[in-house]
Design an enzyme around this catalytic site. Structure first.
Site, PDB file in Angstrom:
ATOM      1  N   ARG A   1      -0.809 -39.488  18.034  1.00 28.30           N
ATOM      2  CA  ARG A   1       0.062 -39.220  16.881  1.00 28.30           C
ATOM      3  C   ARG A   1      -0.581 -39.571  15.528  1.00 28.30           C
ATOM      4  O   ARG A   1      -0.458 -38.799  14.577  1.00 28.30           O
ATOM      5  CB  ARG A   1       1.408 -39.928  17.031  1.00 28.30           C
TER       6      ARG A   1
ATOM      7  N   CYS B   1     -15.511 -40.579  21.251  1.00 28.70           N
ATOM      8  CA  CYS B   1     -16.593 -40.085  20.405  1.00 28.70           C
ATOM      9  C   CYS B   1     -16.093 -38.987  19.479  1.00 28.70           C
ATOM     10  O   CYS B   1     -16.505 -37.818  19.566  1.00 28.70           O
ATOM     11  CB  CYS B   1     -17.767 -39.643  21.267  1.00 28.70           C
TER      12      CYS B   1
HETATM   13  N1  LLP Z   1      15.027 -30.201  21.418  1.00 28.08           N
HETATM   14  C1  LLP Z   1      14.012 -29.312  21.359  1.00 28.08           C
HETATM   15  C2  LLP Z   1      14.273 -27.909  21.635  1.00 28.08           C
HETATM   16  C3  LLP Z   1      12.714 -29.752  21.016  1.00 28.08           C
HETATM   17  O1  LLP Z   1      11.718 -28.885  20.943  1.00 28.08           O
HETATM   18  C4  LLP Z   1      12.487 -31.120  20.751  1.00 28.08           C
HETATM   19  C5  LLP Z   1      11.152 -31.619  20.400  1.00 28.08           C
HETATM   20  C6  LLP Z   1      13.573 -32.018  20.852  1.00 28.08           C
HETATM   21  C7  LLP Z   1      14.838 -31.514  21.177  1.00 28.08           C
HETATM   22  C8  LLP Z   1      13.417 -33.492  20.622  1.00 28.08           C
HETATM   23  O2  LLP Z   1      12.955 -33.821  19.349  1.00 28.08           O
HETATM   24  P1  LLP Z   1      12.913 -35.367  18.923  1.00 28.08           P
HETATM   25  O3  LLP Z   1      14.328 -35.882  18.980  1.00 28.08           O
HETATM   26  O4  LLP Z   1      12.065 -36.080  19.897  1.00 28.08           O
HETATM   27  O5  LLP Z   1      12.352 -35.411  17.549  1.00 28.08           O
HETATM   28  N2  LLP Z   1       5.138 -34.592  19.372  1.00 28.08           N
HETATM   29  C9  LLP Z   1       5.816 -34.685  18.083  1.00 28.08           C
HETATM   30  C10 LLP Z   1       7.253 -34.227  18.150  1.00 28.08           C
HETATM   31  C11 LLP Z   1       7.363 -32.817  18.688  1.00 28.08           C
HETATM   32  C12 LLP Z   1       8.740 -32.527  19.150  1.00 28.08           C
HETATM   33  C13 LLP Z   1       8.786 -31.284  19.980  1.00 28.08           C
HETATM   34  N3  LLP Z   1      10.125 -30.880  20.286  1.00 28.08           N
HETATM   35  C14 LLP Z   1       5.686 -36.111  17.585  1.00 28.08           C
HETATM   36  O6  LLP Z   1       5.067 -36.933  18.257  1.00 28.08           O
HETATM   37  O7  LLP Z   1       6.184 -36.427  16.489  1.00 28.08           O
END
Ligand code: LLP
Length: 412
Positions: free
Chosen positions: A307, A337
């Site tokens: 992240r 690396c």
């Molecule tokens: N619903 C859908 C359709 C989603 O695509 C996502 C996340 C969520 C719910 C949940 O979102 P959250 O509550 O976790 O923000 N990897 C990124 C975040 C990408 C989220 C992808 N979709 C990060 O580490 O910030």
């Protein structure tokens, strides 16, 4: 995490003893934090009938899924494997939402056969569903309301350039397809992205969704997605969940009056439930002074927590081994690396070789986005429940890395 007598504890467990027992690097989750976050969300939305479905892409360890089921939460999945994990964790199929993007129709059919609640986000697929199943499979449609409620361009999904959802400008097309095939449109959905900070804009999106729902008389629910932001450091912005909950409940009740019928609301939090529950513990291998900074080089990197490099995300870092050390600036970097700096000139208690550092907010999208880059194994995972630490994933080995590879005899 608590500090008493120069020792940090998490959920009643001494953190350095975790590294002694399970080694480093190590992901550690505190179940009580997940429960606290669920209860806070549940009570914020208590003004309206609702279901909370954990967006398990954030963290899918089967024990986490089971724990989340036990505290009364549903599940949101984006792939067949997530769906299978949910079933294995004991979720009833109709408590599992399936929200895929750009998958094949075969994958959608398999999810239907497994009994999951379907959420589609493109018109050709909706048409295909109608041709194949008519009105027999209830479907939710993901709308893109074209709003930006927070987050950066990598994690926002409700804006006009996003690949997600059916544009709100194509509402007439959804209605046409629904009528043509007598589709059972059970709900409308939006997920505008991760890290919502602007409640007003989010509510505008919700209003757009509710008004779009007026075109579908049989609607039973509206799904407002996830994306609720937690603070990543002291003073960081967070979604004002209580305010959002009460204003959204009021909006829903107004809409119920307008429709002359009730419906329930759904939410799909990922980060909100698990981010703060998790920490990544790493060990310091090298202290290196350069003309630019003092590096603390650790036994982890972008292969374990991407992240900071991928989103420029801030994760607080605590030196668990030296709470009384003089505060100095350190740049914490990984062993990969590539340039995998976790933090630059961060004020920390004096760091020495062998010290254990803890990255905060590592529960969501930590191990899930980990890889074997540089042929490094992924860390072990530990879950703390009721003051006891349990190993819930063993550390990977070289054998695991080789397991899916096939040796060609002519090359041996
Ligand atoms: N619903 C859908 C359709 C989603 O695509 C996502 C996340 C969520 C719910 C949940 O979102 P959250 O509550 O976790 O923000 N990897 C990124 C975040 C990408 C989220 C992808 N979709 C990060 O580490 O910030």
């Amino acid at each position: 995490m608590e500090l008493a007598n120069n020792r940090y504890t998490l959920g009643g467990v001494d953190m350095l003893s975790l590294v002694e027992e399970f080694g480093a690097p190590l992901y550690v989750y505190n179940a009580a934090t997940i429960k606290r976050q669920f209860q806070r969300l549940d009570s914020a939305f208590s003004g309206v009938e609702h279901q909370i479905k954990y967006a398990c892409k954030a963290l899918t360890n089967i024990n986490i899924l089971r724990y989340i089921r036990q505290i009364g939460c549903g599940l949101d999945t984006v792939s067949l494997n997530e769906l299978h994990l949910g079933l294995q964790a004991g979720f009833a199929a109709n408590d599992i939402f399936f929200t895929p993007n750009n998958v094949s129709f075969e994958e959608v059919q398999e999810a239907i056969a497994l009994g999951a609640q379907l959420n589609l986000d493109n018109l050709p697929m909706l048409e295909k569903l109608g041709q194949t199943y008519g009105s027999s499979v209830p479907v939710c449609v993901r709308i893109n309301p074209h709003i930006m409620a927070g987050g950066n361009e990598k994690i926002s999904t409700g804006h006009i350039n996003s690949k997600f959802g059916v544009s709100i400008t194509q509402l007439d097309d959804i209605v046409r397809i629904a009528e043509q095939y007598s589709l059972d449109i059970a709900g409308l959905h939006m997920h505008t992205g991760s890290e919502i900070v602007d409640t007003d804009i989010f509510l505008q999106g919700a209003q757009i969704l509710l008004e779009a729902g007026r075109r579908f008389p049989a609607i039973r629910f509206f799904d407002f997605g996830g994306g609720f932001k937690v603070p990543y450091t002291a003073g960081d912005k967070e979604t004002n969940i209580e305010e959002l909950g009460s204003r959204l409940s009021a909006l829903c009740h107004e809409e119920m009056k307008h429709r002359g019928a009730t419906f329930y609301a759904c939410f799909e939090p990922g980060k909100y439930l698990v981010s703060e529950s998790g920490m990544l513990l790493v060990r310091v291998n090298v202290i290196k002074q350069t003309p630019a900074t003092t590096f603390a080089g650790v036994d982890s990197g972008l292969n374990h927590l991407i992240r900071p490099m991928f989103y420029k995300a801030h994760h607080d870092i605590t030196n668990l081994s030296h709470p009384e050390g003089a505060v100095k600036p350190y740049s914490v970097a990984g062993y990969i690396c590539e340039t995998d700096n976790f933090a630059w000139d961060r004020a920390m208690n004096e760091v020495r070789v062998g010290d254990v550092l803890a990255f905060h907010n590592a529960g969501a999208y930590g191990i899930m986005m980990a890889s074997n880059y540089n042929s490094r194994p992924r860390p072990a995972e530990v879950l703390i429940i009721d003051g006891k630490a349990h190993l819930i994933r063993r550390r990977e080995t070289l054998e695991d890395i080789l397991q899916t590879q096939i040796s060609l005899p002519q090359l041996c």
